[in-house]
Design an enzyme around this catalytic site. Structure first.
Site, mmCIF file in Angstrom:
data_model
loop_
_atom_site.group_PDB
_atom_site.id
_atom_site.type_symbol
_atom_site.label_atom_id
_atom_site.label_comp_id
_atom_site.label_asym_id
_atom_site.label_seq_id
_atom_site.Cartn_x
_atom_site.Cartn_y
_atom_site.Cartn_z
ATOM 1 N N TYR A 164 5.607 -14.145 -14.430
ATOM 2 C CA TYR A 164 4.585 -13.180 -14.029
ATOM 3 C C TYR A 164 3.192 -13.648 -14.436
ATOM 4 C CZ TYR A 164 1.996 -8.832 -13.542
ATOM 5 O OH TYR A 164 1.065 -7.883 -13.186
ATOM 6 N N ALA A 194 0.792 -1.226 0.000
ATOM 7 C CA ALA A 194 0.000 0.000 0.000
ATOM 8 C C ALA A 194 0.827 1.280 0.000
ATOM 9 C CB ALA A 194 -0.932 0.000 1.207
ATOM 10 N N THR A 241 2.686 2.499 -2.429
ATOM 11 C CA THR A 241 2.861 3.133 -3.727
ATOM 12 C C THR A 241 1.821 2.615 -4.711
ATOM 13 O OG1 THR A 241 4.509 3.657 -5.441
ATOM 14 C CG2 THR A 241 4.468 1.400 -4.628
ATOM 15 N N GLY A 242 1.699 3.330 -5.832
ATOM 16 C CA GLY A 242 0.883 2.857 -6.948
ATOM 17 C C GLY A 242 -0.560 2.549 -6.601
#
Length: 321
Positions: free
Chosen positions: A180, A27, A29-30
């Site tokens: 990913y 939480a 960033t971004g």
């Protein structure tokens, strides 16, 4: 009643969250930061679970500076370390008797092959095994709250993913995109299997998934140069159809978390065929993500690898998802 998938859902639609506690991983960033800020603005007590304690403290200060009456706390959590996951879960259990929302937002991608201290491929550990373990360790705090939710953030990249059960950790050849995409597919399979198991147990807690589309965030710093160039804010007049702001992208996660019409096992993200940008709606995921046999196998393997066993019944025909 099913959500109206054609209605534009914005921050103005976020219900009052006073009296609710939301834990958000990644939480600082971004998307995670924007999610935390939106929930804090609506009165939720927000726990910012982050790997870097100093960055978490700075992010919390930014929220309280803009939302003076916000209730924000931080928690050190490194999802790539099972020891950190267990320590963070113990702290939450000591400090809180309930959680209304758990938002598994944190994620990462490693351009080069790396193995965690637990022996797991880093992307798979951070994006799937860590959230799987942490959710299991705090689940009873959610079960104590009627209507609580577990929201896990996936990606449109799951469409290109496959679960390589013979080599989950890419010991025999690593491509960071494959790692990913596998982890983001695993996020969806985990959500659907968790929701079925919750339903089979007869609780009102639900599991929901979301994806942000393509967002201009710091996540792109690990991507190849052409992608980093496309993500630059100065190009937004040219790439408006391809990239959106983190504030708008976070709405998919927030809708999955707080829209009263959301149901367990649903998936939210930008609309349309590409799902790159736009206000969130209910969307569909690939048939592979709904393979029940693969979901169960991934669940069993995740329990074995993490040592975290969920106290939930086996899903039965007719349950959600």
């Amino acid at each position: 009643m099913a959500p109206n998938t054609w209605q534009r859902w914005t921050s103005a639609d976020i219900p009052d969250q006073r009296g609710r506690t939301a834990l958000i991983t990644g939480a600082n960033t971004g998307l995670g930061f924007e999610t935390a800020k939106l929930l804090a603005e609506r009165g939720a007590s927000v726990i910012m679970a982050c790997r870097n304690a100093d960055k978490a403290a700075g992010a919390a200060a930014r929220i309280t500076a803009s939302v003076p009456d916000a209730t924000v706390s931080t928690l050190r959590l490194d999802l790539a370390s099972l020891a950190s996951v267990r320590e963070a879960a113990e702290r939450i259990r000591a400090d809180h008797s309930r959680l209304d929302l758990l938002i598994n937002n944190a994620g990462g991608i490693r351009p080069r092959y790396a193995v965690t201290g637990d022996g797991f491929e880093s992307t798979f550990a951070t994006n799937h095994l860590g959230p799987f373990a942490f959710t299991g360790l705090v689940l009873d705090l959610l079960l104590a709250v009627p209507g609580s939710r577990v929201v896990t953030v996936s990606s449109i990249g799951h469409r290109r993913g496959a679960i390589n059960f013979d080599d989950l950790h890419f010991a025999h050849g690593y491509r960071y995109t494959h790692a990913y995409f596998q982890s983001k597919l695993a996020n969806l399979m985990f959500t659907y299997e968790l929701d079925r198991r919750l339903s089979a147990t007869g609780v009102s807690t639900v599991a929901v998934a979301a994806h942000p589309g393509n967002a201009r965030t710091e996540f792109g710093r690990e991507m190849p140069l052409p992608v980093r160039v496309l993500m630059r804010p100065r190009l937004r007049l040219l790439t408006w159809w391809l990239m959106q702001s983190p504030q708008k992208a976070a709405l998919a996660t927030v809708r999955a978390a707080v829209d009263p019409d959301v149901r367990g096992g649903e998936y939210y993200g930008p609309p349309g065929r590409a799902q790159y940008t736009g206000y969130p709606t209910r969307v569909t995921s690939t048939p592979l993500s709904h393979d029940a046999a693969a979901q169960r196998r991934l669940w069993q393997e995740s329990e074995r690898l993490t040592g975290v066993a969920y106290l939930l019944g086996e899903p039965v025909p007719g349950t959600r998802s």
